[in-house]
Design a protein around this motif. Structure first.
Motif, mmCIF file in Angstrom:
data_model
loop_
_atom_site.group_PDB
_atom_site.id
_atom_site.type_symbol
_atom_site.label_atom_id
_atom_site.label_comp_id
_atom_site.label_asym_id
_atom_site.label_seq_id
_atom_site.Cartn_x
_atom_site.Cartn_y
_atom_site.Cartn_z
ATOM 1 N N LYS A 281 0.814 -1.224 0.000
ATOM 2 C CA LYS A 281 0.000 0.000 0.000
ATOM 3 C C LYS A 281 0.840 1.264 0.000
ATOM 4 O O LYS A 281 0.307 2.367 -0.118
ATOM 5 N N GLY A 282 2.145 1.117 0.183
ATOM 6 C CA GLY A 282 2.977 2.324 0.191
ATOM 7 C C GLY A 282 4.393 1.983 -0.195
ATOM 8 O O GLY A 282 4.862 0.860 0.003
ATOM 9 N N VAL A 283 5.068 2.959 -0.790
ATOM 10 C CA VAL A 283 6.464 2.751 -1.177
ATOM 11 C C VAL A 283 7.237 4.016 -0.852
ATOM 12 O O VAL A 283 6.694 5.121 -0.922
ATOM 13 N N SER A 284 8.476 3.852 -0.411
ATOM 14 C CA SER A 284 9.318 5.032 -0.218
ATOM 15 C C SER A 284 10.671 4.771 -0.858
ATOM 16 O O SER A 284 11.169 3.638 -0.872
ATOM 17 N N LEU A 285 11.242 5.826 -1.424
ATOM 18 C CA LEU A 285 12.538 5.740 -2.094
ATOM 19 C C LEU A 285 13.512 6.547 -1.265
ATOM 20 O O LEU A 285 13.274 7.729 -0.994
ATOM 21 N N GLY A 286 14.585 5.906 -0.817
ATOM 22 C CA GLY A 286 15.496 6.578 0.100
ATOM 23 C C GLY A 286 14.764 6.937 1.386
ATOM 24 O O GLY A 286 13.863 6.219 1.813
ATOM 25 N N GLU A 287 15.142 8.073 1.982
ATOM 26 C CA GLU A 287 14.519 8.469 3.251
ATOM 27 C C GLU A 287 13.328 9.387 2.994
ATOM 28 O O GLU A 287 13.191 10.446 3.619
ATOM 29 N N ALA A 288 12.463 8.987 2.062
ATOM 30 C CA ALA A 288 11.387 9.872 1.601
ATOM 31 C C ALA A 288 10.575 10.501 2.721
ATOM 32 O O ALA A 288 10.415 11.726 2.776
ATOM 33 N N TRP A 289 10.047 9.668 3.623
ATOM 34 C CA TRP A 289 9.127 10.203 4.638
ATOM 35 C C TRP A 289 9.880 11.029 5.663
ATOM 36 O O TRP A 289 9.342 11.995 6.205
ATOM 37 N N GLU A 290 11.136 10.677 5.929
ATOM 38 C CA GLU A 290 11.925 11.434 6.919
ATOM 39 C C GLU A 290 12.334 12.797 6.362
ATOM 40 O O GLU A 290 12.204 13.808 7.040
ATOM 41 N N VAL A 291 12.821 12.845 5.114
ATOM 42 C CA VAL A 291 13.315 14.127 4.591
ATOM 43 C C VAL A 291 12.181 15.128 4.390
ATOM 44 O O VAL A 291 12.413 16.334 4.399
ATOM 45 N N ALA A 292 10.959 14.622 4.268
ATOM 46 C CA ALA A 292 9.824 15.549 4.106
ATOM 47 C C ALA A 292 9.734 16.518 5.282
ATOM 48 O O ALA A 292 9.261 17.646 5.135
ATOM 49 N N GLY A 293 10.208 16.092 6.422
ATOM 50 C CA GLY A 293 10.110 16.936 7.612
ATOM 51 C C GLY A 293 11.400 17.655 7.967
ATOM 52 O O GLY A 293 11.465 18.331 8.994
ATOM 53 N N ARG A 294 12.436 17.508 7.143
ATOM 54 C CA ARG A 294 13.725 18.116 7.470
ATOM 55 C C ARG A 294 13.987 19.362 6.633
ATOM 56 O O ARG A 294 13.462 19.469 5.523
ATOM 57 N N PRO A 295 14.856 20.261 7.123
ATOM 58 C CA PRO A 295 15.263 21.381 6.265
ATOM 59 C C PRO A 295 16.114 20.864 5.103
ATOM 60 O O PRO A 295 16.742 19.809 5.212
ATOM 61 N N GLY A 296 16.146 21.627 4.025
ATOM 62 C CA GLY A 296 16.850 21.206 2.814
ATOM 63 C C GLY A 296 18.309 20.873 3.047
ATOM 64 O O GLY A 296 18.856 19.962 2.415
ATOM 65 N N SER A 297 18.937 21.584 3.975
ATOM 66 C CA SER A 297 20.363 21.351 4.214
ATOM 67 C C SER A 297 20.621 19.966 4.804
ATOM 68 O O SER A 297 21.742 19.477 4.774
ATOM 69 N N GLU A 298 19.558 19.322 5.338
ATOM 70 C CA GLU A 298 19.728 17.977 5.912
ATOM 71 C C GLU A 298 18.992 16.924 5.098
ATOM 72 O O GLU A 298 18.750 15.818 5.566
ATOM 73 N N ALA A 299 18.620 17.314 3.882
ATOM 74 C CA ALA A 299 17.793 16.389 3.096
ATOM 75 C C ALA A 299 18.532 15.754 1.920
ATOM 76 O O ALA A 299 18.062 14.760 1.368
ATOM 77 N N HIS A 300 19.660 16.325 1.529
ATOM 78 C CA HIS A 300 20.320 15.866 0.295
ATOM 79 C C HIS A 300 21.686 15.251 0.583
ATOM 80 O O HIS A 300 22.142 15.248 1.728
ATOM 81 N N ASP A 301 22.327 14.763 -0.463
ATOM 82 C CA ASP A 301 23.614 14.078 -0.321
ATOM 83 C C ASP A 301 24.672 14.887 -1.060
ATOM 84 O O ASP A 301 24.663 14.937 -2.299
#
Ligand code: EPS
Length: 387
Positions: free
Chosen positions: A252-272
């Motif tokens: 019923k659901g799929v996530s790629l990488g840390e999808a659900w976690e990064v949604a709540g983080r600032p951009g500086s902590e969301a990318h690689d």
């Protein structure tokens, strides 16, 4: 050239079929590896009585000669050993017997919508195909895709990260070697303590006539950057993976990488952040994107997670309505599994392998596996890929 596959077959019919089209010629396939994949899908604490009947084996009917692909469509059969017990009820041809219809659709299953849509009075005509038994054919097809991926240096693995409310600790440092003995865990979980707790939870809820859902993760290693494409929606690997994973029964659901976690983080902590060194070439120190940027692989391991709802066949059935009388009733009660999360993880591997193999076929083309390897090698050279 792309790679396509389709499956056919009903759960209690004579058997399942998969046809895989678009494999290059000359690819060596390992018969034992194919059968091992089939057996892996049958493992897992929480399966029901059916798994004691089935012992899935792949019968190759075309496209392979003396262990090597011919470049023609590969057809495989997986017999349903339970069929002799269902020969009257599931015979393709008319039988001299009164076969009772089923009119009690299960909430959460394809039963009701499928019967309405296709005009079936017997919901068995729907549930037989909707059944997760079909995933045996997907794993057969996926095992061929895995054979191709292995030739191009890619391996695909899975593990269970949650069953019902019991989760395993998240690990970012996994390598292919970490998965080596995983199939000996009764729930295919990498954490021993969580594994035991999951088994206990399955046993506890099974006694309470409950079914259990959960989550699994698939990781792929050895991918080069640029598989998939940013240029068109239908070529984006993210979308293709999501469709493939969500097409697995009960997902019923799929996530790629840390999808659900990064949604709540600032951009500086969301990318690689991007690094380059003489020794390693391009690399990242984090993998929050799960190996995917702009609809393409970026060369880091692919990380895909899936959420599975509890099985909709309940030993203590939910309320439903008889499709003939329209009277309130209980949904049908059938032999079933308590949980299929460990098996679904193996199916997830197969689906990811099929998507990746198709994207590799599109990018590198070639009629013979040597053509594919030459194109891959030239590409690595051009982009300066050092892994
Ligand atoms: C399934 C119900 C069970 C499962 C089956 C999927 O089968 P049965 O109704 O025969 O007990 O065991 O899964 C498989 C047979 C399999 O090979 O995975 C369902 O309704 O989805």
């Amino acid at each position: 050239m792309t790679l396509r596959f389709t499956t056919a077959g009903e759960s209690h019919g004579p058997g399942l079929v998969a046809i895989v089209e678009g494999m290059p010629a000359g690819l060596e396939l390992d018969r034992e590896a194919l059968d091992l994949e089939m057996a892996r899908r049958q493992l897992g604490h929480g399966r029901g009585g059916r798994m004691k009947i089935e012992s899935d084996a792949v019968e190759v009917r075309s496209g392979v000669r003396h262990g090597r692909t011919l470049g023609s469509p590969i057809a495989v059969l997986v017999a349903n050993r339970d069929y002799p017990n269902w020969e009257e009820r599931m015979n393709p041809w008319p039988v001299n017997a009164q076969v009772e219809e089923s009119h009690l659709p299960r909430p959460g299953h394809a039963d009701l919508a499928g019967a309405l849509k296709f005009g079936h009075s017997d919901v068995r005509n729907v549930l037989e195909r909707a059944s997760a038994r079909e995933t045996a054919a997907r794993v057969a097809a996926g095992s061929i895709a895995k054979g191709f991926l292995s030739a191009v240096g890619v391996s695909v693995h899975s593990h269970v990260i949650q069953i019902a409310s019991v989760g395993a600790p998240q690990r970012d440092d996994l390598t292919p070697e970490d998965f080596a003995d995983l199939d000996s865990s009764p729930v295919r979980c990498l954490d021993a303590a969580a594994s035991e707790a999951m088994v206990r939870e399955i046993d506890r809820l099974r006694k309470e006539n409950e079914s259990l859902g959960g989550k699994f993760e698939v990781r792929a290693f050895g991918l080069v950057p640029g598989i998939g494409s940013h240029v068109s929606w239908s070529e984006k690997l993210d979308g293709r993976l999501a469709q493939a994973i969500c097409s697995i029964q009960s997902v019923k659901g799929v996530s790629l990488g840390e999808a659900w976690e990064v949604a709540g983080r600032p951009g500086s902590e969301a990318h690689d952040e991007i690094f380059w060194s003489e020794e390693r070439g391009w690399y990242r120190e984090t993998n929050r994107a799960g190996g995917l940027e702009g609809g393409m692989t970026n060369g880091e391991p692919l990380v895909v997670q899936a959420a599975i709802k509890p099985i909709s066949t309940l030993t203590q059935p939910l309320r439903s309505v008889d499709t003939e009388t329209k009277q309130p009733t209980q949904a049908m009660r059938e032999r079933t599994d308590s949980t299929v999360v460990p098996a679904a993880a193996v199916v997830g591997e197969a689906m990811v392998a099929l998507v990746l193999a198709a994207a590799y076929r599109e990018k590198f083309g070639g009629d013979h596996i040597d053509d594919v390897l030459a194109a891959l090698s030239a590409y690595k050279e051009r982009i300066g890929w050092r892994r």
